[in-house]
Design a protein around this motif. Structure first.
Motif, PDB file in Angstrom:
ATOM      1  N   ALA A 168       0.904  -1.160  -0.131  1.00  0.00           N
ATOM      2  CA  ALA A 168      -0.020   0.107  -0.099  1.00  0.00           C
ATOM      3  C   ALA A 168       0.836   1.235   0.050  1.00  0.00           C
ATOM      4  CB  ALA A 168      -0.827   0.101   1.336  1.00  0.00           C
ATOM      5  N   LYS A 169       1.978   1.072   0.841  1.00  0.00           N
ATOM      6  CA  LYS A 169       2.949   2.438   0.757  1.00  0.00           C
ATOM      7  C   LYS A 169       3.427   2.703  -0.578  1.00  0.00           C
ATOM      8  CE  LYS A 169       7.191   4.192   3.067  1.00  0.00           C
ATOM      9  NZ  LYS A 169       7.626   4.598   1.512  1.00  0.00           N
ATOM     10  N   ASN A 190       1.573   7.422  -6.501  1.00  0.00           N
ATOM     11  CA  ASN A 190       0.422   8.260  -6.680  1.00  0.00           C
ATOM     12  C   ASN A 190      -0.787   7.283  -7.233  1.00  0.00           C
ATOM     13  OD1 ASN A 190       1.331  10.474  -5.741  1.00  0.00           O
ATOM     14  ND2 ASN A 190       2.608  10.813  -7.727  1.00  0.00           N
ATOM     15  N   ASN A 191      -0.949   6.092  -6.829  1.00  0.00           N
ATOM     16  CA  ASN A 191      -1.875   5.147  -7.202  1.00  0.00           C
ATOM     17  C   ASN A 191      -2.873   4.930  -6.084  1.00  0.00           C
ATOM     18  OD1 ASN A 191      -3.534   3.134  -8.406  1.00  0.00           O
ATOM     19  ND2 ASN A 191      -1.745   1.807  -9.178  1.00  0.00           N
ATOM     20  N   THR A 192      -3.577   5.846  -5.871  1.00  0.00           N
ATOM     21  CA  THR A 192      -4.359   6.251  -4.710  1.00  0.00           C
ATOM     22  C   THR A 192      -5.416   5.165  -4.401  1.00  0.00           C
ATOM     23  OG1 THR A 192      -4.021   8.528  -4.481  1.00  0.00           O
ATOM     24  CG2 THR A 192      -5.733   7.670  -2.986  1.00  0.00           C
ATOM     25  N   PRO A 193      -6.153   4.633  -5.789  1.00  0.00           N
ATOM     26  CA  PRO A 193      -7.096   3.770  -5.480  1.00  0.00           C
ATOM     27  C   PRO A 193      -6.583   2.273  -5.080  1.00  0.00           C
ATOM     28  CG  PRO A 193      -7.554   5.062  -7.393  1.00  0.00           C
ATOM     29  CD  PRO A 193      -6.241   5.398  -6.877  1.00  0.00           C
ATOM     30  N   ARG A 194      -5.417   2.122  -5.620  1.00  0.00           N
ATOM     31  CA  ARG A 194      -5.054   0.727  -5.200  1.00  0.00           C
ATOM     32  C   ARG A 194      -4.301   0.653  -3.672  1.00  0.00           C
ATOM     33  NH1 ARG A 194      -0.344  -2.187  -8.823  1.00  0.00           N
ATOM     34  NH2 ARG A 194      -2.162  -2.562 -10.149  1.00  0.00           N
ATOM     35  N   ALA A 195      -3.779   2.014  -3.281  1.00  0.00           N
ATOM     36  CA  ALA A 195      -3.346   1.937  -2.109  1.00  0.00           C
ATOM     37  C   ALA A 195      -4.445   1.924  -1.176  1.00  0.00           C
ATOM     38  CB  ALA A 195      -2.659   3.351  -1.773  1.00  0.00           C
ATOM     39  N   VAL A 196      -5.803   2.385  -1.303  1.00  0.00           N
ATOM     40  CA  VAL A 196      -6.578   2.359  -0.388  1.00  0.00           C
ATOM     41  C   VAL A 196      -7.283   0.893  -0.469  1.00  0.00           C
ATOM     42  CG1 VAL A 196      -9.178   3.132  -0.086  1.00  0.00           C
ATOM     43  CG2 VAL A 196      -7.356   4.706  -0.909  1.00  0.00           C
ATOM     44  N   LEU A 197      -7.317   0.232  -1.595  1.00  0.00           N
ATOM     45  CA  LEU A 197      -7.865  -0.981  -1.634  1.00  0.00           C
ATOM     46  C   LEU A 197      -6.873  -1.873  -0.939  1.00  0.00           C
ATOM     47  CD1 LEU A 197     -10.064  -3.104  -2.936  1.00  0.00           C
ATOM     48  CD2 LEU A 197      -8.201  -3.384  -4.820  1.00  0.00           C
ATOM     49  N   LEU A 198      -5.549  -1.813  -0.872  1.00  0.00           N
ATOM     50  CA  LEU A 198      -4.664  -2.497  -0.162  1.00  0.00           C
ATOM     51  C   LEU A 198      -4.780  -2.278   1.357  1.00  0.00           C
ATOM     52  CD1 LEU A 198      -1.512  -2.268  -2.603  1.00  0.00           C
ATOM     53  CD2 LEU A 198      -2.948  -4.495  -1.859  1.00  0.00           C
ATOM     54  N   LEU A 199      -5.099  -1.195   1.832  1.00  0.00           N
ATOM     55  CA  LEU A 199      -5.401  -0.859   3.146  1.00  0.00           C
ATOM     56  C   LEU A 199      -6.576  -1.631   3.552  1.00  0.00           C
ATOM     57  CD1 LEU A 199      -4.658   2.989   3.355  1.00  0.00           C
ATOM     58  CD2 LEU A 199      -3.199   1.188   4.398  1.00  0.00           C
ATOM     59  N   GLY A 200      -7.686  -1.919   2.872  1.00  0.00           N
ATOM     60  CA  GLY A 200      -8.889  -2.792   3.141  1.00  0.00           C
ATOM     61  C   GLY A 200      -8.400  -3.916   3.336  1.00  0.00           C
ATOM     62  N   VAL A 201      -7.672  -4.605   2.361  1.00  0.00           N
ATOM     63  CA  VAL A 201      -7.067  -5.803   2.406  1.00  0.00           C
ATOM     64  C   VAL A 201      -6.480  -6.216   3.536  1.00  0.00           C
ATOM     65  CG1 VAL A 201      -5.472  -7.478   0.958  1.00  0.00           C
ATOM     66  CG2 VAL A 201      -7.090  -6.173  -0.375  1.00  0.00           C
ATOM     67  N   ALA A 202      -5.403  -5.366   4.146  1.00  0.00           N
ATOM     68  CA  ALA A 202      -4.421  -5.487   4.963  1.00  0.00           C
ATOM     69  C   ALA A 202      -5.600  -5.633   6.436  1.00  0.00           C
ATOM     70  CB  ALA A 202      -3.697  -4.251   5.445  1.00  0.00           C
ATOM     71  N   VAL A 203      -6.452  -4.846   6.569  1.00  0.00           N
ATOM     72  CA  VAL A 203      -7.522  -5.213   7.619  1.00  0.00           C
ATOM     73  C   VAL A 203      -8.065  -6.503   7.555  1.00  0.00           C
ATOM     74  CG1 VAL A 203      -9.543  -4.446   8.787  1.00  0.00           C
ATOM     75  CG2 VAL A 203      -8.087  -2.707   8.078  1.00  0.00           C
ATOM     76  N   LEU A 204      -8.512  -6.890   6.372  1.00  0.00           N
ATOM     77  CA  LEU A 204      -9.065  -8.252   6.320  1.00  0.00           C
ATOM     78  C   LEU A 204      -8.095  -9.269   6.307  1.00  0.00           C
ATOM     79  CD1 LEU A 204     -11.331  -7.906   3.271  1.00  0.00           C
ATOM     80  CD2 LEU A 204     -12.044  -7.989   5.623  1.00  0.00           C
ATOM     81  N   ALA A 205      -6.776  -9.140   5.959  1.00  0.00           N
ATOM     82  CA  ALA A 205      -5.474 -10.084   6.168  1.00  0.00           C
ATOM     83  C   ALA A 205      -5.435 -10.413   7.797  1.00  0.00           C
ATOM     84  CB  ALA A 205      -4.532  -9.494   5.396  1.00  0.00           C
ATOM     85  N   MET A 252      -2.495 -13.125   1.102  1.00  0.00           N
ATOM     86  CA  MET A 252      -1.475 -13.836   0.250  1.00  0.00           C
ATOM     87  C   MET A 252      -2.199 -13.574  -1.107  1.00  0.00           C
ATOM     88  SD  MET A 252      -0.586 -16.937   2.442  1.00  0.00           S
ATOM     89  CE  MET A 252       0.086 -16.902   4.118  1.00  0.00           C
ATOM     90  N   ALA A 253      -3.375 -14.121  -1.447  1.00  0.00           N
ATOM     91  CA  ALA A 253      -3.939 -13.994  -2.917  1.00  0.00           C
ATOM     92  C   ALA A 253      -3.778 -12.489  -3.299  1.00  0.00           C
ATOM     93  CB  ALA A 253      -5.557 -14.246  -2.643  1.00  0.00           C
ATOM     94  N   ALA A 254      -4.134 -11.564  -2.619  1.00  0.00           N
ATOM     95  CA  ALA A 254      -3.890  -9.997  -3.036  1.00  0.00           C
ATOM     96  C   ALA A 254      -2.573  -9.737  -3.647  1.00  0.00           C
ATOM     97  CB  ALA A 254      -4.349  -9.026  -2.082  1.00  0.00           C
ATOM     98  N   GLN A 255      -1.540 -10.146  -2.924  1.00  0.00           N
ATOM     99  CA  GLN A 255      -0.401 -10.124  -3.250  1.00  0.00           C
ATOM    100  C   GLN A 255       0.196 -10.784  -4.647  1.00  0.00           C
ATOM    101  OE1 GLN A 255       2.128 -10.866   0.298  1.00  0.00           O
ATOM    102  NE2 GLN A 255       1.747  -8.922   1.052  1.00  0.00           N
ATOM    103  N   GLY A 256      -0.437 -12.059  -4.667  1.00  0.00           N
ATOM    104  CA  GLY A 256      -0.167 -12.743  -5.605  1.00  0.00           C
ATOM    105  C   GLY A 256      -0.679 -12.188  -6.985  1.00  0.00           C
TER     106      GLY A 256
END
Length: 67
Positions: free
Chosen positions: A24-25, A31-46, A54-58
């Motif tokens: 996410a960082k 400057n890919n804010t939508p992807r970063a926000v999505l990854l922050l949500g994935v981090a909460v679920l992870a 792991m699936a998101a990283q793949g």
């Protein structure tokens, strides 16, 4: 059974969350804010489900390789 125990361990979940936050960082730095926000949500679920992180990283690695 051992795989379930491994994926549910605190160390695995913590590692997955940290690596998703690093992705996410990286997205924010590029400057890919939508992807970063999505990854922050994935981090909460992870934290609850390590397999999601792991699936998101793949998926990100596949998308990057396709460029």
């Amino acid at each position: 059974m051992a795989l379930t125990r491994f994926l549910g361990s605190k160390a695995t979940r913590s590692f997955t969350v940290v690596t998703v936050l690093l992705e996410a960082k990286r997205a924010f730095d590029r400057n890919n804010t939508p992807r970063a926000v999505l990854l922050l949500g994935v981090a909460v679920l992870a934290w609850k489900w390590a397999l999601i992180g792991m699936a998101a990283q793949g998926l990100l690695k596949v998308l990057r390789a396709g460029r």
